[in-house]
Enzyme design. Structure first.
Site, PDB file in Angstrom:
ATOM      1  N   ASP A 110       0.855  -1.120   0.016  1.00 15.06           N
ATOM      2  CA  ASP A 110      -0.111   0.088   0.014  1.00 15.06           C
ATOM      3  C   ASP A 110       1.002   1.413   0.090  1.00 15.06           C
ATOM      4  O   ASP A 110       2.035   1.291   0.686  1.00 15.06           O
ATOM      5  CB  ASP A 110      -0.776   0.029   1.228  1.00 15.06           C
ATOM      6  CG  ASP A 110      -1.729   1.133   1.468  1.00 15.06           C
ATOM      7  OD1 ASP A 110      -2.867   1.434   0.964  1.00 15.06           O
ATOM      8  OD2 ASP A 110      -1.357   1.917   2.159  1.00 15.06           O
ATOM      9  N   GLU A 133       1.147  -0.469  -4.833  1.00 15.61           N
ATOM     10  CA  GLU A 133       0.026   0.682  -5.232  1.00 15.61           C
ATOM     11  C   GLU A 133       0.918   1.942  -5.441  1.00 15.61           C
ATOM     12  O   GLU A 133       1.439   2.519  -4.667  1.00 15.61           O
ATOM     13  CB  GLU A 133      -0.789   1.036  -3.798  1.00 15.61           C
ATOM     14  CG  GLU A 133      -1.843   1.896  -4.319  1.00 15.61           C
ATOM     15  CD  GLU A 133      -2.796   2.486  -3.085  1.00 15.61           C
ATOM     16  OE1 GLU A 133      -3.591   3.310  -3.402  1.00 15.61           O
ATOM     17  OE2 GLU A 133      -2.020   2.827  -2.088  1.00 15.61           O
TER      18      GLU A 133
HETATM   19  C1  GLC Z   1      -4.178   3.379   0.167  1.00 18.87           C
HETATM   20  C2  GLC Z   1      -5.631   2.824   0.307  1.00 18.87           C
HETATM   21  C3  GLC Z   1      -6.658   3.660   0.666  1.00 18.87           C
HETATM   22  C4  GLC Z   1      -6.166   4.385   2.157  1.00 18.87           C
HETATM   23  C5  GLC Z   1      -5.112   5.013   1.913  1.00 18.87           C
HETATM   24  C6  GLC Z   1      -4.574   5.798   3.288  1.00 18.87           C
HETATM   25  O1  GLC Z   1      -4.125   4.377  -0.498  1.00 18.87           O
HETATM   26  O2  GLC Z   1      -5.761   2.112  -0.769  1.00 18.87           O
HETATM   27  O3  GLC Z   1      -7.791   3.026   0.850  1.00 18.87           O
HETATM   28  O4  GLC Z   1      -7.376   5.420   2.412  1.00 18.87           O
HETATM   29  O5  GLC Z   1      -4.021   4.166   1.686  1.00 18.87           O
HETATM   30  O6  GLC Z   1      -4.475   4.673   4.222  1.00 18.87           O
END
Ligand code: GLC
Length: 576
Positions: free
Chosen positions: A223, A296
């Protein structure tokens, strides 16, 4: 001599180019948002036993790998992206025994299970943060702390270290009264940023990876990758301000600044290589299939390509390609789609594997973003382009966004704003419960209330109805995966694509000795006539309809003369 060398180089290259692809390279990845997938105990919130119950559905439609959004123990300020224990399960979702049962079932079905790893920040309730607040030895520098500066206007106040903003609005610095310092949080104040300049933090995160790898998970979706490092402070400990972007006048909006010191730092790219090396090393030591790394990142294309790797290091197997999500919408024309494909394919070095994402829990649903007419077309595009496909739960049946009132809004990205502007930020509309059938709560839950409302269209849009219908989004989706899994052309063939006019995109895949496959998609609400052979001479004179979108009047196996084809509004066809 020179000639011999080139022969040798060629001999070395051939096996890599033509070798069988690894499991993830043509994988059908499916993102489950656990809170909304299936509730097994009637509390209105999805859970692990619910997911286990529905794995056979995913197997049936052809999914090969499931990525679970976070299921770790969490105060749920950001619905699980705020982790309070990396080695335990959120009680609402079940227990570790439930997780083990889920993994066992997934293994039995041959579905790979992928965890969502959140390495950039933790919940403020995690004991690492509590220890850091209290300056417990070894944890003093686990997070990013700063004294800030005296406020010339008010001696009892301190000013934050600089102007950095949180993605969820306002200053990215929060004063901690206990420690008498500011800490950095790029998302919620309850999500303090870990300090990777402290080597112990990386060690702690590797320990988390090992814990889940030892359980047998197939890899991680990592993430918020671009945010892992911030620029190093100068010799006086000062962090520089970020410049204004000029794109909005709202000084609390994250887009107010250009994030040149808080995103995609060179050390972040190194971090990605370290994680990949760690996963590769794990496989070398323990055997088994490749442990996959999905990253991501919404970064600029040149940076994303660095996340793939460089001459000396491998990076993420799948740095997400969000370009269809971010660069296309209901007004996009065929040349826009062609440009999005080029953006990736022309920038990606040949040794890497492409990937295509059309939706997730942070962006509006495909049918709401491009219009309901485009649901099958987008799934066709996803499945016909080379490389891995990533589907967000519900896109296979064409679920749509739900309009959520300010009162029902729970997403912090929206709650941190106000009733006038929250719709710009809210992600609740795409996170509503999965629509299984036409019974109470769409078959998602037997409870009296679900954590987010169910879409009112659930009686028409659900798995059960679409399984029974002669034509449905689900059937198109399933046929597409089946074609992908059986067609050598789709697995290994060359790619050619072109906007035949403003409204029709053509994608051709071909492989010598194997059938040519052609996608024609009409992205407009007008019928369109196209002459594909004028574009590509390798297209045969007649082709069979393999898969037709729900709008189409054509049937599978119908033979078409391709010299001239007229497509109905939004009609999309996969021809072979
Ligand atoms: C990532 C997740 C998202 C979340 C963010 C902050 O981008 O995909 O859903 O809100 O992290 O935690």
């Amino acid at each position: 001599m020179e000639m011999k060398l080139s022969v040798l180089v060629l001999a070395l290259w051939v096996p890599t180019i033509f070798s069988q692809s690894d499991w993830w390279q043509t994988g059908q990845f499916y993102q489950i948002y656990p809170r909304s997938f299936k509730d097994s105990n009637g509390d209105g919130i999805g859970d692990l036993n619910g997911i286990r119950e529905k794995l056979s559905y995913l197997k049936d439609i052809g999914i090969t790998a499931v990525w679970l959004s976070p299921i770790y123990k969490s105060p749920m300020k950001d619905f699980g992206y705020d982790i309070a224990d990396y080695k335990d399960i959120q009680p609402e979702y079940g227990t570790m025994a439930d997780f083990d049962a889920l993994l066992k079932r997934a293994n039995e079905l041959g579905i790979k299970l992928i965890m969502d790893l959140v390495p950039d920040y933790t919940s403020d309730l995690l004991d690492w943060f509590q220890k850091s607040v209290n300056r417990v030895k070894g944890y003093e520098d686990f997070y990013i702390w700063h004294d800030g500066y005296p406020d010339p206007k008010n001696s009892s106040n301190r000013l934050p270290p600089n102007n950095w903003l949180s993605v969820f609005r306002g200053s990215a610095w929060k004063w901690n009264t206990k420690r008498q310092q500011f800490y950095l949080h790029q998302f919620l104040a309850e999500q303090p940023e870990l300090n990777y300049r402290n080597p112990l933090v990386l060690e702690a995160m590797k320990d988390v990876l090992t814990f889940w790898l030892d359980k047998g998970v197939a890899g991680f979706r990592v993430d918020s990758v671009p945010y892992i490092y911030e620029v190093r402070p100068d010799s006086k400990g000062r962090y520089p301000d970020e410049p204004k972007s000029g794109s909005t006048d709202d000084p609390d909006n994250f887009d107010y600044l250009k994030h040149i010191f808080t995103q995609d730092q060179p050390e972040t790219i190194e971090f990605v290589y370290l994680i990949r090396a760690f996963l590769d090393e794990y496989k070398r030591k323990h055997g088994g299939d490749t442990r996959v790394f999905l990253a991501e990142t919404y970064s600029p294309i040149k940076i994303i390509m660095q996340y793939y790797g460089n001459e000396t290091h491998n990076g993420a197997h799948i740095p997400f390609n969000f370009n269809f999500v971010k660069r296309a919408n209901a007004t996009s024309k065929a040349p826009d789609y062609a440009a999005i494909i080029s953006l990736w394919m022309d920038n990606m070095p040949k040794q890497y594997t492409a990937n295509w994402v059309i939706g997730n829990h942070d962006n509006r649903r495909v049918g709401s973003r491009y219009g309901p007419g485009m649901i099958d077309a987008m799934n066709m595009l996803l499945m016909l382009l080379p490389g891995a496909s990533v589907t967000y739960n519900g896109e296979e049946i064409g679920m749509l966004d739900v309009d959520i009132s300010w009162k029902d809004t729970v997403d912090p990205a929206a709650c941190n704003s106000n009733p006038q502007i929250y719709q710009q930020f809210t992600r609740d509309p795409e996170r509503t419960p999965f629509q299984w059938d036409d019974s109470k709560n769409a078959g998602f839950s037997t409870g009296n209330k679900t954590w987010l409302p169910i879409h009112p269209n659930y009686r028409e849009v659900n798995v059960k109805v679409q399984q029974a219908a002669a034509r449905s989004h689900l059937k198109v989706f399933k046929d597409l995966i089946q074609l992908r899994q059986t067609s050598k052309t789709l697995q290994r063939g060359e790619l050619k694509y072109k906007a035949l006019n403003d409204n029709v995109l053509a994608v051709q895949r071909s492989l010598s000795g194997s059938n040519t496959i052609l996608l024609l998609m009409n992205v407009s609400d007008k019928s369109q006539t196209v002459y594909v052979q004028q574009w590509s001479a390798t297209i045969p004179a007649s082709m069979k309809v393999r898969i037709a979108s729900v709008q189409s009047k054509r049937n599978a196996n119908e033979t078409l003369k391709v010299s001239s084809i007229t497509l109905d509004p939004y009609e999309s066809l996969v021809l072979e």
